[in-house]
Design an enzyme around this catalytic site. Sequence first.
Site, PDB file in Angstrom:
ATOM      1  N   GLU A 125      94.463  -1.197 -10.048  1.00  8.48           N
ATOM      2  CA  GLU A 125      93.443  -1.817 -10.902  1.00  8.48           C
ATOM      3  C   GLU A 125      93.533  -1.332 -12.348  1.00  8.48           C
ATOM      4  O   GLU A 125      93.407  -2.109 -13.290  1.00  8.48           O
ATOM      5  CB  GLU A 125      92.053  -1.500 -10.337  1.00  8.48           C
ATOM      6  N   ASP A 126      93.778  -0.023 -12.550  1.00 13.29           N
ATOM      7  CA  ASP A 126      93.616   0.573 -13.878  1.00 13.29           C
ATOM      8  C   ASP A 126      94.906   1.047 -14.537  1.00 13.29           C
ATOM      9  O   ASP A 126      94.870   1.576 -15.646  1.00 13.29           O
ATOM     10  CB  ASP A 126      92.650   1.773 -13.785  1.00 13.29           C
TER      11      ASP A 126
END
Length: 764
Positions: A112-113
């Site tokens: 996600e990051d």
Amino acid sequence: MAYWRRSPPQMQAATGEVAVAPSSVPVKPAKPPRSRMMRQYDLVERVRSYNPATNEDLLNRAYVYAMKAHGSQTRASGDPYFSHPLEVAAILTSLKLDDATIVAALLHDTIEDTEATRAEIDQIFGAEIGALVEGLTKLKRLELVSREAKQAENLRKLLLAISDDVRVLLIKLADRLHNMRTLDFVPPASRQRIAEETLEIYAPLAGRMGMQEMREELEELSFRTLDPEAYNVVTQRLDAQAERNRNLIGEIESQLSTNFRKNGLNARVYGRRKKPFSIWIKMERKSIGFEQLSDIFGFRVVMDGVESCYRALGIVHTTWPVVPGRFKDYISTPKQNDYRSIHTTVIGPGKQRVELQIRTEEMDRIAEFGIAAHVLYKEGAGSPTELLKRESNAFAWLRNTVAILSEGANPEEFLEHTKLELFHDQVFCFTPKGKLIALPRHANVIDFAYAVHTDVGNSAVGCKINGKFAPLSSELQNGDEVEVLTSEAQGAPPAVWEQLAVTGKARAAIRRATRTAVRDQYAGLGRRIVERLFERAKLDYADDKLKGALPRLARASIDDVLAAVGRGEMKASDVARAVYPDYKEERVARYGAKKSSLAVKLKLKSPPDPSRSPSAIPVRGINSDLPVKFAPNGGAVPGDRIVGIVTPGEGITIYPIQSPALKDFDDEPERWLDVRWDVDESTPQRFPARILVHSVNEPGSLAQVATVIAEHDGNIDNISMHRRSPDFTEVTIDLEVYDLKHLSAIIAQLRAKAVVAKAERVNG
């Protein structure tokens, strides 16, 4: 479930003499000091302490990969972002989880990051870990406190994901726990939302999975954020009482240990203070002050076996007086979250109430860690999910909840069911054969019947509770023995049961059965319409021929086609053309109308009308197996010449042929059906009709009108009155009669009354 909201009197009762900050001054909790970030070797040693065969290389690679992937990213606190997945992994090591879970925790934010991808994680760490990380990535952006429909849909996704692999839930809960521990660094608006979400969903979910220690900490952190004033007050009162009772707690522990030792029992006894949130909830629920609480401290007695637990119970009960009604045996009847203990309350030293929980070491471990306490990998046991299916009742609850998803419940219904299951306590009842059925509190026999089996619920017509006949709506109590009486004659449950049922499973089953019954009615009507059209057109009808035409009708099954015809969503002539492409629809004139219509009929057991087509559809009125209703402003009764109007989505509405409302359908001939009654004279039915009575405006006139109807066995459904002049009142009466002859007799008797100036039938 806004537990933290309270009224001023309750707050006053809670505070007593403790000084609190004025409401105008916000209470801001102090920010916790930053802790040293766990080193790589610390993590490996943690895992090795409970799993000597751990894959150190895998853990080291995951640590380095996650640290490099997050790089210079920081959290709101200013700490390196990597500290968060590291703390999540540390929480999971305290639960003694397997290597794959620890590694997935380290990597759970990388997709996600960071620049990491699922393919890359699969390649380096394997598909199993990749699937866990991707499952967590999909859940990351779920907001569970939002619009009801969105919240419900996100909760669906959460439960679906964690039911595929329960380790996703364990990582998600650990992730939420660390976020709650560092919530003070989050902006106030987000802080409020996250705390609400935690208290409403994640804390109860941890509880349902048997993870009481994690549930209590999540509740505590949420409570402190949502209502810091109440949190501080309760904490201060608890601290003050603990200081006053310090010697008493030690004395009780000592007496218990001494008594057990004298009787040859090896027991571990320790006192435990209840948490501020549970204290506050009890105060609000019972509307009592802090001083009125009698069970703030509890004692756990941990034994080395089940038999020792019952011996310890006997020793406790022969040493101190028992408080009536406070004994519960969760060893013989465990809770659905796998919790097992014996609960009892006695009057101990100093006349103090002492609450005891007696359990084994294994029960104590499961009480604290829930599903995480089950060994996730055993030799030949298969996947963690397969193992939990066999060993964990808590996981069985999760699977049953997810099963509701496949039963067609809409998001709001699913949310209602899940929150109900998350928050309700339980009652335990038994079938006549001794099978234990666990239900939410306030559940009734309808819920019990559907918990036994859906077919039992659908066919239930009565019940016996502890051998005595009782209504199906009777609320059940712990220990009730329930016998459900069924009948094959009941094809579907009454729709009103949905309002009586408590459990989501029962409600969903009732809705599904009701939908199925209505669909069957429409399909039955559609079949009759289609068969009559084929008969009139001298075409052969067979389900096999219709099945071959399904693609042309864009329907998945024969029942779908017939139900669509019955609902008025598809024309019977379209079905004929799909089966026989060269079919040409014929129109016939009816009733002298200018427009033509489809000549399909219903049936009446009376001398045949020569003007009617023999291809009539038999209808038995209100209680028939077809979706039939009657003209809303006047009804229809046997003896009337009648016609049916198909209303899309509703079925057939029956009108008398003389009804002025029929002119509204002159331009829609495809909606007309010829109908004839099929009344069984051996079992008479009532049918709706409306009459208009002009009565003299004098005392007792309405009573005389009602008496005439009652004496002639009519049933009044509704009355409306309108004063037309000072001397006369216009009375509109909806009533039920057996047939036209019955209705005419009532009207004739009304006209014979001196108080009646006029009486006539209304044709809607």
